[in-house]
Design a protein around this motif. Structure first.
Motif, PDB file in Angstrom:
ATOM      1  N   SER A   8       0.686  -1.365  -0.054  1.00 12.79           N
ATOM      2  CA  SER A   8      -0.280   0.279  -0.253  1.00 12.79           C
ATOM      3  C   SER A   8       0.813   1.741   0.235  1.00 12.79           C
ATOM      4  N   ALA A   9       1.914   0.890   0.016  1.00  9.79           N
ATOM      5  CA  ALA A   9       3.462   2.432  -0.635  1.00  9.79           C
ATOM      6  C   ALA A   9       3.575   1.980  -1.449  1.00  9.79           C
ATOM      7  N   LEU A  10       3.930   3.149  -2.272  1.00 10.35           N
ATOM      8  CA  LEU A  10       4.472   3.728  -3.262  1.00 10.35           C
ATOM      9  C   LEU A  10       5.805   3.172  -3.566  1.00 10.35           C
ATOM     10  N   ASN A  11       7.021   4.051  -2.437  1.00  7.29           N
ATOM     11  CA  ASN A  11       8.363   3.688  -2.608  1.00  7.29           C
ATOM     12  C   ASN A  11       8.793   2.467  -1.763  1.00  7.29           C
ATOM     13  N   ILE A  12       7.777   1.696  -1.358  1.00  9.81           N
ATOM     14  CA  ILE A  12       8.358   0.274  -1.121  1.00  9.81           C
ATOM     15  C   ILE A  12       8.091  -0.490  -2.312  1.00  9.81           C
ATOM     16  N   VAL A  39       2.038  -6.306  -6.216  1.00  4.26           N
ATOM     17  CA  VAL A  39       1.294  -5.920  -6.083  1.00  4.26           C
ATOM     18  C   VAL A  39       0.286  -4.427  -5.852  1.00  4.26           C
ATOM     19  N   SER A  40       0.167  -3.101  -6.509  1.00  5.27           N
ATOM     20  CA  SER A  40       0.005  -2.190  -6.066  1.00  5.27           C
ATOM     21  C   SER A  40      -1.280  -1.960  -5.652  1.00  5.27           C
ATOM     22  N   LEU A  41      -1.630  -1.386  -4.321  1.00  3.22           N
ATOM     23  CA  LEU A  41      -3.580  -1.888  -4.236  1.00  3.22           C
ATOM     24  C   LEU A  41      -3.906   0.223  -5.068  1.00  3.22           C
ATOM     25  N   VAL A  43      -2.910   8.995  -2.680  1.00  6.25           N
ATOM     26  CA  VAL A  43      -1.341   9.084  -2.226  1.00  6.25           C
ATOM     27  C   VAL A  43      -1.012  10.405  -1.277  1.00  6.25           C
ATOM     28  N   ARG A  44      -1.033   9.652  -0.192  1.00  4.79           N
ATOM     29  CA  ARG A  44      -0.443  10.479   0.591  1.00  4.79           C
ATOM     30  C   ARG A  44       1.032  11.184   0.438  1.00  4.79           C
ATOM     31  N   SER A  45       1.633  12.545   0.311  1.00  2.00           N
ATOM     32  CA  SER A  45       2.139  13.254   0.165  1.00  2.00           C
ATOM     33  C   SER A  45       3.596  12.759   1.199  1.00  2.00           C
ATOM     34  N   ARG A  46       3.725  12.583   1.642  1.00  2.00           N
ATOM     35  CA  ARG A  46       4.423  12.320   3.014  1.00  2.00           C
ATOM     36  C   ARG A  46       4.786  11.298   3.260  1.00  2.00           C
ATOM     37  N   SER A  47       4.193  10.474   3.011  1.00  2.00           N
ATOM     38  CA  SER A  47       4.512   9.001   3.320  1.00  2.00           C
ATOM     39  C   SER A  47       4.290   7.649   2.015  1.00  2.00           C
TER      40      SER A  47
END
Length: 155
Positions: free
Chosen positions: A24-28, A41-43, A47-51
């Motif tokens: 559930s995180a783009l960076n991961i 698999v990205s949900l 997008v929350r900009s800081r996390s």
């Protein structure tokens, strides 16, 4: 985990991913995307900009149709009597859905986060199977977590 089987030939493919990561995180997801042995698999969602977290009904709905063998849970706080918490209600909702659709919950966090609470509850403590933390965990917190049936591994 074993290799996945090619659905068309019923033979094991050497190039097939051996692990599927649902994030559930783009960076991961972006950190793992270049590893051919891992299927990502990205949900989706907002997008929350800081996390870089993906939240909202799109992410929750996507996760509702999946099942995970093991979920690695990050948290801002883990209080033995209250549960795991984070700072955002939308993030908590998506993570809670991931927990509800997981066989095993592995929480990972530093000992300074144990005994603390943040704004939004992710889950109650008994939902967590194992906690991995550092050796700075105080004995009172350790006792409380063990009484909640959480296996604690201090490294």
């Amino acid at each position: 985990m074993g290799r996945l089987t090619d659905a068309h030939t019923s033979r094991t493919s050497r190039s097939a991913p051996r692990l599927t990561v649902v994030s559930s995180a783009l960076n991961i997801a972006s950190a793992l995307v270049l590893r051919p042995q891992i299927r990502i698999v990205s949900l989706g969602g907002v997008v929350r900009s800081r996390s870089y977290e993906l939240t909202g009904p799109i992410a929750t709905e996507a996760m509702s149709s999946l099942w995970l063998d093991c979920m690695v849970l990050g948290f801002v706080g883990l209080d033995a009597s209250f549960g795991a918490t984070c700072s955002d209600t939308d993030e908590a909702a998506v993570t809670r859905t991931m927990i509800e659709h997981s066989e095993t919950i592995l929480a990972v966090g530093t000992s300074e986060k144990i005994g603390k609470r943040s704004f939004a509850r992710i889950c109650k403590t008994p939902a967590i199977n194992t906690l991995i933390t550092d050796k700075g965990l105080n004995r009172d917190q350790l006792k409380l977590l063990k009484s909640a049936k959480v296996e604690v591994i201090a490294v």
